[in-house]
Design a protein around this motif. Structure first.
Motif, PDB file in Angstrom:
ATOM      1  N   GLU A 109       0.826  -1.213   0.000  1.00 26.38           N
ATOM      2  CA  GLU A 109       0.000   0.000   0.000  1.00 26.38           C
ATOM      3  C   GLU A 109       0.855   1.256   0.000  1.00 26.38           C
ATOM      4  OE1 GLU A 109      -3.931  -1.487   2.511  1.00 26.38           O
ATOM      5  OE2 GLU A 109      -2.245  -0.578   3.560  1.00 26.38           O
ATOM      6  N   MET A 110       2.025   1.174   0.636  1.00 30.93           N
ATOM      7  CA  MET A 110       2.871   2.358   0.833  1.00 30.93           C
ATOM      8  C   MET A 110       3.931   2.555  -0.245  1.00 30.93           C
ATOM      9  SD  MET A 110       3.660   2.076   4.907  1.00 30.93           S
ATOM     10  CE  MET A 110       2.375   1.826   6.114  1.00 30.93           C
ATOM     11  N   GLN A 116      10.025   3.686 -10.276  1.00 27.87           N
ATOM     12  CA  GLN A 116       9.575   2.549 -11.070  1.00 27.87           C
ATOM     13  C   GLN A 116      10.021   1.246 -10.404  1.00 27.87           C
ATOM     14  OE1 GLN A 116       7.722   2.741 -13.994  1.00 27.87           O
ATOM     15  NE2 GLN A 116       7.584   4.943 -13.549  1.00 27.87           N
ATOM     16  N   PHE A 117       9.086   0.311 -10.248  1.00 22.57           N
ATOM     17  CA  PHE A 117       9.402  -0.975  -9.650  1.00 22.57           C
ATOM     18  C   PHE A 117       8.816  -2.107 -10.493  1.00 22.57           C
ATOM     19  CE2 PHE A 117       9.167   1.853  -5.913  1.00 22.57           C
ATOM     20  CZ  PHE A 117      10.448   1.667  -5.398  1.00 22.57           C
ATOM     21  N   THR A 118       9.569  -3.182 -10.566  1.00 25.25           N
ATOM     22  CA  THR A 118       9.004  -4.454 -11.003  1.00 25.25           C
ATOM     23  C   THR A 118       8.690  -5.242  -9.741  1.00 25.25           C
ATOM     24  OG1 THR A 118      10.210  -4.494 -13.093  1.00 25.25           O
ATOM     25  CG2 THR A 118       9.414  -6.600 -12.239  1.00 25.25           C
ATOM     26  N   VAL A 119       7.425  -5.603  -9.547  1.00 27.31           N
ATOM     27  CA  VAL A 119       6.994  -6.310  -8.335  1.00 27.31           C
ATOM     28  C   VAL A 119       6.566  -7.720  -8.716  1.00 27.31           C
ATOM     29  CG1 VAL A 119       5.352  -6.389  -6.425  1.00 27.31           C
ATOM     30  CG2 VAL A 119       6.256  -4.180  -7.206  1.00 27.31           C
ATOM     31  N   VAL A 120       7.135  -8.700  -8.036  1.00 28.57           N
ATOM     32  CA  VAL A 120       6.759 -10.100  -8.225  1.00 28.57           C
ATOM     33  C   VAL A 120       6.058 -10.567  -6.948  1.00 28.57           C
ATOM     34  CG1 VAL A 120       7.555 -12.404  -8.881  1.00 28.57           C
ATOM     35  CG2 VAL A 120       8.891 -10.380  -9.554  1.00 28.57           C
ATOM     36  N   THR A 121       4.889 -11.175  -7.089  1.00 30.23           N
ATOM     37  CA  THR A 121       4.159 -11.643  -5.909  1.00 30.23           C
ATOM     38  C   THR A 121       3.279 -12.824  -6.280  1.00 30.23           C
ATOM     39  OG1 THR A 121       2.734 -10.967  -4.052  1.00 30.23           O
ATOM     40  CG2 THR A 121       2.162 -10.116  -6.232  1.00 30.23           C
ATOM     41  N   HIS A 122       3.003 -13.651  -5.300  1.00 34.11           N
ATOM     42  CA  HIS A 122       2.039 -14.744  -5.464  1.00 34.11           C
ATOM     43  C   HIS A 122       0.805 -14.496  -4.615  1.00 34.11           C
ATOM     44  CE1 HIS A 122       4.259 -15.714  -1.834  1.00 34.11           C
ATOM     45  NE2 HIS A 122       3.359 -16.619  -1.504  1.00 34.11           N
ATOM     46  N   ALA A 128      -3.895  -7.419  -6.716  1.00 33.03           N
ATOM     47  CA  ALA A 128      -5.066  -6.589  -7.005  1.00 33.03           C
ATOM     48  C   ALA A 128      -4.814  -5.132  -6.648  1.00 33.03           C
ATOM     49  CB  ALA A 128      -6.274  -7.125  -6.234  1.00 33.03           C
ATOM     50  N   MET A 129      -4.066  -4.913  -5.571  1.00 32.74           N
ATOM     51  CA  MET A 129      -3.771  -3.555  -5.121  1.00 32.74           C
ATOM     52  C   MET A 129      -2.847  -2.814  -6.085  1.00 32.74           C
ATOM     53  SD  MET A 129      -2.009  -2.616  -1.513  1.00 32.74           S
ATOM     54  CE  MET A 129      -3.215  -3.654  -0.700  1.00 32.74           C
ATOM     55  N   LEU A 130      -1.908  -3.541  -6.704  1.00 36.94           N
ATOM     56  CA  LEU A 130      -0.873  -2.902  -7.511  1.00 36.94           C
ATOM     57  C   LEU A 130      -1.136  -2.944  -9.012  1.00 36.94           C
ATOM     58  CD1 LEU A 130       2.323  -4.255  -5.687  1.00 36.94           C
ATOM     59  CD2 LEU A 130       1.153  -2.061  -5.334  1.00 36.94           C
ATOM     60  N   ALA A 131      -2.155  -3.671  -9.430  1.00 34.11           N
ATOM     61  CA  ALA A 131      -2.360  -3.935 -10.857  1.00 34.11           C
ATOM     62  C   ALA A 131      -2.512  -2.666 -11.688  1.00 34.11           C
ATOM     63  CB  ALA A 131      -3.572  -4.840 -11.048  1.00 34.11           C
ATOM     64  N   GLU A 132      -3.095  -1.616 -11.140  1.00 35.57           N
ATOM     65  CA  GLU A 132      -3.353  -0.409 -11.917  1.00 35.57           C
ATOM     66  C   GLU A 132      -2.387   0.724 -11.594  1.00 35.57           C
ATOM     67  OE1 GLU A 132      -7.439   0.740 -11.775  1.00 35.57           O
ATOM     68  OE2 GLU A 132      -8.175  -1.256 -12.272  1.00 35.57           O
ATOM     69  N   THR A 137       5.475  -2.469 -12.688  1.00 36.48           N
ATOM     70  CA  THR A 137       5.367  -3.605 -13.597  1.00 36.48           C
ATOM     71  C   THR A 137       5.117  -4.828 -12.727  1.00 36.48           C
ATOM     72  OG1 THR A 137       6.859  -2.614 -15.208  1.00 36.48           O
ATOM     73  CG2 THR A 137       6.516  -4.996 -15.353  1.00 36.48           C
ATOM     74  N   LEU A 138       3.932  -5.396 -12.844  1.00 42.48           N
ATOM     75  CA  LEU A 138       3.506  -6.457 -11.932  1.00 42.48           C
ATOM     76  C   LEU A 138       3.638  -7.816 -12.586  1.00 42.48           C
ATOM     77  CD1 LEU A 138       2.102  -7.323  -9.260  1.00 42.48           C
ATOM     78  CD2 LEU A 138      -0.086  -7.026 -10.469  1.00 42.48           C
ATOM     79  N   LEU A 139       4.306  -8.738 -11.903  1.00 38.98           N
ATOM     80  CA  LEU A 139       4.398 -10.133 -12.317  1.00 38.98           C
ATOM     81  C   LEU A 139       3.695 -10.976 -11.262  1.00 38.98           C
ATOM     82  CD1 LEU A 139       8.119 -10.316 -13.500  1.00 38.98           C
ATOM     83  CD2 LEU A 139       6.079  -9.874 -14.867  1.00 38.98           C
ATOM     84  N   LEU A 140       2.598 -11.601 -11.647  1.00 32.28           N
ATOM     85  CA  LEU A 140       1.821 -12.420 -10.722  1.00 32.28           C
ATOM     86  C   LEU A 140       2.199 -13.882 -10.901  1.00 32.28           C
ATOM     87  CD1 LEU A 140      -0.410 -12.847  -8.624  1.00 32.28           C
ATOM     88  CD2 LEU A 140      -2.081 -12.812 -10.512  1.00 32.28           C
ATOM     89  N   VAL A 141       2.751 -14.477  -9.854  1.00 28.98           N
ATOM     90  CA  VAL A 141       3.129 -15.890  -9.857  1.00 28.98           C
ATOM     91  C   VAL A 141       1.882 -16.716  -9.553  1.00 28.98           C
ATOM     92  CG1 VAL A 141       4.510 -17.633  -8.682  1.00 28.98           C
ATOM     93  CG2 VAL A 141       5.500 -15.387  -9.194  1.00 28.98           C
ATOM     94  N   GLY A 142       1.616 -17.722 -10.378  1.00 32.00           N
ATOM     95  CA  GLY A 142       0.366 -18.469 -10.256  1.00 32.00           C
ATOM     96  C   GLY A 142       0.508 -19.776  -9.504  1.00 32.00           C
ATOM     97  N   GLY A 143      -0.613 -20.464  -9.382  1.00 35.69           N
ATOM     98  CA  GLY A 143      -0.665 -21.740  -8.689  1.00 35.69           C
ATOM     99  C   GLY A 143      -2.014 -21.924  -8.030  1.00 35.69           C
ATOM    100  N   GLN A 144      -2.115 -22.939  -7.190  1.00 36.28           N
ATOM    101  CA  GLN A 144      -3.344 -23.171  -6.438  1.00 36.28           C
ATOM    102  C   GLN A 144      -3.471 -22.146  -5.325  1.00 36.28           C
ATOM    103  OE1 GLN A 144      -3.746 -27.101  -4.805  1.00 36.28           O
ATOM    104  NE2 GLN A 144      -5.462 -26.539  -3.489  1.00 36.28           N
ATOM    105  N   VAL A 145      -4.611 -21.480  -5.229  1.00 35.00           N
ATOM    106  CA  VAL A 145      -4.796 -20.428  -4.237  1.00 35.00           C
ATOM    107  C   VAL A 145      -5.321 -21.013  -2.934  1.00 35.00           C
ATOM    108  CG1 VAL A 145      -6.008 -18.283  -3.683  1.00 35.00           C
ATOM    109  CG2 VAL A 145      -5.204 -18.700  -6.015  1.00 35.00           C
ATOM    110  N   ARG A 146      -4.597 -20.770  -1.852  1.00 35.97           N
ATOM    111  CA  ARG A 146      -5.041 -21.197  -0.525  1.00 35.97           C
ATOM    112  C   ARG A 146      -6.027 -20.184   0.027  1.00 35.97           C
ATOM    113  NH1 ARG A 146      -1.690 -21.490   3.817  1.00 35.97           N
ATOM    114  NH2 ARG A 146      -3.037 -23.096   4.692  1.00 35.97           N
TER     115      ARG A 146
END
Length: 253
Positions: A109-110, A116-122, A128-132, A137-146
């Motif tokens: 949030e902060m 400029q940042f490239t952010v990688v997160t799962h 959702a917070m950073l997408a817009e 530059t957002l890289l979303l790591v995928g997989g089964q969501v807990r």
């Protein structure tokens, strides 16, 4: 004392000592044992304690995770200060990994808008917070969501992290201690955390005082893999010193 206030006090005592007794609580609060039983039943209904014969035990003692919404409200002021302190660890620009967790959400949030940042997160809430954000530059790591953490786990997640090398990883944890290092209740979560730590040049752990000196079921990483722990001013001094003596910089926000 109103029932919600009493229940909050009971929960705090349970988390402090590990177990509460009905008769002891009745005497302490000057109410009937039946009143205390109703309080414990309500706390159990909210997923905060487990009833046992004669009393109750906080769910943390069972290695169970609270839902995200409940964990977000715990130690909120401390998490805010920790996240603000973590801003000092950001690169001027570059790539960062943000782990799932309620304190790491505060950091997301902060994030400043003038770099400029490239952010990688799962973590879905962080993505959702950073997408817009135009500077992200957002890289979303995928997989089964807990459901418990709203974070992706599994082989896809681990492979996603193995394909990158970030400047800094901001990691969350359920426990950190001298002997066990970083721990978390779930093996699948632990595996993803291991991958993200291995995929960064530096690892900064964000953990409020309730996590320090606490061990969970699944091992994530030894302290030798951690560069800095950012915690709050209520951390136990002896535990903080043990972690510092193991080679980790300890920052108290």
């Amino acid at each position: 004392m109103y029932a919600p206030e009493r229940q909050q006090a009971i929960l705090g005592h349970a988390r402090s000592v590990g177990r509460v007794d009905v008769n002891m609580l009745a005497e302490q609060f000057d109410v009937t044992p039946e009143t205390i039983r109703r309080d414990l039943n309500e706390l159990e209904r909210r997923g905060l304690v487990r009833r046992v014969h004669g009393g109750a035990i906080p769910v943390e003692r069972f290695g169970l995770e609270l839902p995200v919404a409940q964990r977000t409200s715990r130690n909120a002021e401390h998490k805010e200060r920790i996240a603000k302190a973590a801003l000092d660890e950001l690169p001027d620009s570059g790539s960062i990994i943000i782990d799932a967790g309620t304190t790491t959400v505060r950091l997301a949030e902060m994030l400043p808008a003038d770099r400029q940042f490239t952010v990688v997160t799962h973590a879905l809430p962080i993505a959702a917070m950073l997408a817009e954000r135009p500077n992200i530059t957002l890289l979303l790591v995928g997989g089964q969501v807990r459901q418990g953490t709203l974070a992706a786990v599994g082989g896809w997640s681990q492979a996603g992290y193995r394909s990158v090398l970030a400047d800094v990883a901001f990691a969350g944890t359920n426990g950190i201690s001298r002997n066990r290092g970083l721990t978390t209740p779930d093996l699948a979560e632990a595996a993803v955390k291991q991958s993200l730590i291995a995929s960064a040049r530096r690892t900064i752990v964000l953990a409020d005082h309730s996590k320090v000196g606490h061990d969970e079921f699944a091992h994530v990483a030894d302290l030798s893999e951690v560069d800095t722990l950012i915690t709050d001013s209520e951390v136990d001094a002896n535990m903080a010193r043990e972690i510092h003596d193991a080679g980790v910089e300890v920052v108290q926000a």
